[in-house]
Design a protein around this motif. Structure first.
Motif, PDB file in Angstrom:
ATOM      1  N   VAL A  64       1.023  -1.137  -0.278  1.00 34.16           N
ATOM      2  CA  VAL A  64       0.191   0.024  -0.223  1.00 34.16           C
ATOM      3  C   VAL A  64       0.653   1.234   0.169  1.00 34.16           C
ATOM      4  O   VAL A  64       0.313   2.312  -0.709  1.00 34.16           O
ATOM      5  N   LEU A  94       1.077   0.589  -4.395  1.00 35.01           N
ATOM      6  CA  LEU A  94       0.301   0.732  -4.594  1.00 35.01           C
ATOM      7  C   LEU A  94      -0.630   1.392  -5.778  1.00 35.01           C
ATOM      8  O   LEU A  94      -1.131   1.821  -6.922  1.00 35.01           O
ATOM      9  N   LEU A 142      -7.771  -1.675   1.032  1.00 35.83           N
ATOM     10  CA  LEU A 142      -7.435  -0.696   0.183  1.00 35.83           C
ATOM     11  C   LEU A 142      -8.724   0.023   0.683  1.00 35.83           C
ATOM     12  O   LEU A 142      -8.259   1.499  -0.449  1.00 35.83           O
ATOM     13  N   LYS A 143      -9.252  -0.337   0.588  1.00 38.48           N
ATOM     14  CA  LYS A 143     -11.149   0.539   0.611  1.00 38.48           C
ATOM     15  C   LYS A 143     -11.086   1.413   1.640  1.00 38.48           C
ATOM     16  O   LYS A 143     -11.599   2.559   1.201  1.00 38.48           O
ATOM     17  N   SER A 156      -6.171   0.856  -5.965  1.00 38.54           N
ATOM     18  CA  SER A 156      -6.556  -0.112  -5.629  1.00 38.54           C
ATOM     19  C   SER A 156      -7.720  -0.816  -6.282  1.00 38.54           C
ATOM     20  O   SER A 156      -7.994  -2.205  -6.560  1.00 38.54           O
TER      21      SER A 156
END
Length: 485
Positions: free
Chosen positions: A248, A252, A288-289, A302
């Motif tokens: 992340v 990402l 991720l959200k 994402s």
């Protein structure tokens, strides 16, 4: 129902957080007995390959440590699951058995039989959704049929109720109330018996026998070929979450633009973590959200990454509805495809990364060293085997099953059939990946290639074992023979 201990049966879910079966056992309030069963003898169960066994050994050791920190122990048993569960229920006088679901046909039949037998004995038996975001039977086409094409399948997923939030890990304070013993565990000594950790010690024998992990022979010894795996990976739940945090923070943002570039370190490296359940898809989704995100996936990295998680969901959707996908062509016309009988020497060149086709060789050597291969390169290496060499996709699938640490019965078979053109939502038969063009596009400076094929560009590197143009024409001619079927 009996008020005896709760037996938590770990399978492809080697974690303590977001573990519905363990969570339910804690809520039930009785003593908890945790078990992992190495089942290589039940009908239809495919034994793990060598790389997956290596991962399993270390992931189980990590899980034992996580459970120990909660005041619980991990019991190890081997044998047919039906027999072992029955034995453990008798030994512990279990009042309930909890597990998280599996989706292969053989696994479902085993689980269904066990559940029926337990209920007939008055033992509570419950299974839970933990390994997929969407249960395969909940998503259907407008005609009430299983999905066979990914894009409408994923659209249906995004339109379905949002996946539940992850469950928290039990706390030591909660589990300590269930335990009076030391919680000690031993996975590397002789087959032994462990102290009971029961709040009701009379319910479980004071010494519950357990296999020792080393006795299962999951690690390679003669020879020890796992040096590259040890260098590349640290299995376990804690490492899975550390890797997700790294992805992340550092991968990402560039995932959409760079995920097809094998020399760029932007992939998530989550596939073996998901395969062994060290992290759940629910944890990925919400991690991720964000916990308060709308159910529609946000744009950017994402969305692109969660679409890859969706591809895994699609694989399990197909496995559930079409269990023959693991061994049989999904498109019956391919039963007549003129595959070549692979000569051992030819197959060995591909397996060892000595084909003289640089991107293919780099991928196959990465696979042998690290237990994974970059996804773009996987497609190229698979296409070379089934199309340039005209070798049956099942031969390649078997090699990947043995050498991938993320070997997964759903994804492995689906992806091979996709490349071969024999599966649902398959690549068009006339699409033959050109490894030279793929390398020029996705590894233009040969950074990835020279990492794994240092002799590339020198006289020591061989000429290609086949002419890419001629072998492509042979493949198209072969596919033309079944085109009308």
């Amino acid at each position: 129902m009996s008020d005896g201990p709760s037996l938590v049966w770990f399978r492809d879910d080697l974690r303590v957080a977001d573990h519905p079966a363990l969570h339910t056992a804690v809520e039930r309030g009785e003593q908890i007995v945790c078990v992992y069963i190495l089942d290589e003898s039940s009908p239809g169960i495919r034994p793990l390959g060598g790389a997956s066994k290596w991962w399993l050994h270390h992931s189980l050791a990590a899980l034992a440590g996580e459970l120990d920190a909660l005041g619980l122990t991990l019991t190890l048993r081997s044998g047919a699951a039906t027999d072992v569960v029955a034995e453990l229920c008798a030994e512990t006088q279990a009042g309930a058995v909890f597990w998280n679901r599996r989706y292969g046909l053989a696994e479902r039949e085993i689980d269904s039989g066990i559940k029926s037998s337990l209920k007939a004995q008055g033992i509570e038996a419950r299974s839970f959704q933990a390994s997929v975001l969407f249960e395969p039977w909940t998503l259907q086409t407008g005609q009430g049929q299983p999905y066979r094409v990914f894009t409408p399948f994923w659209k249906a997923c995004l339109g379905a109720p949002a996946p539940r939030p992850p469950l928290p890990a039990p706390t030591k304070a909660v589990t300590a109330a269930l335990a009076t013993g030391s919680g000690a565990h031993s996975t590397d000594t002789a087959r032994t018996a462990r102290p009971s950790t029961s709040a009701n010690p009379a319910a479980v024998p004071a010494e519950l026998p357990t296999d020792r992990l080393d006795s299962w022979g999951l690690l390679p010894t003669a020879p020890d070929w796992a040096a590259g795996l040890r260098e590349a990976w640290v299995p376990g739940e804690a490492a899975a979450h550390a890797q997700l945090a790294t992805f992340v923070a550092h991968g990402l943002g560039d995932y959409t633009s760079d995920r097809d570039l094998p020399a760029h370190d932007v992939t998530s490296r989550m596939s073996p973590r998901l395969r062994f359940g060290e992290i759940s898809p629910f944890q990925l989704w919400h991690g991720l959200k964000g916990p308060s995100a709308a159910r529609t996936v946000q744009p950017g990295g994402s969305a692109a990454f969660l679409r890859e998680v969706g591809w895994r969901e699609f694989a399990y959707h197909l496995l559930y509805h079409f269990p023959e996908i693991t061994t049989e062509n999904m498109r019956p016309a391919f039963n007549a495809f003129p595959w070549s009988e692979p000569e051992p020497a030819t197959l060995e060149l591909w397996q060892q990364g000595r084909t003289g086709v640089a991107l293919v060789d780099a991928g196959m050597r990465e696979l042998w060293k690290t237990g994974v291969m970059h996804n773009r390169v996987r497609m190229v290496a698979a296409s070379f085997l089934v199309k340039n060499l005209l070798i049956d996709w099942r031969v390649g699938e078997a090699w990947f099953w043995d050498t991938l640490v993320d070997a997964d019965q759903a994804s492995n078979a689906m992806n091979w059939q996709w490349v071969a053109g024999s599966g649902v939502d398959a690549a068009p038969y006339f699409r033959v990946f050109n490894p030279a063009l793929q390398a020029a596009k996705f590894d233009p400076e040969s950074e990835y290639i020279t990492t794994y094929v240092p002799e590339y560009g020198t006289p020591a590197y061989p000429e290609p074992m086949v002419d890419l143009g001629e072998s492509r024409k042979r493949a198209l001619d072969a596919y033309e023979t079944i085109r009308g079927s």
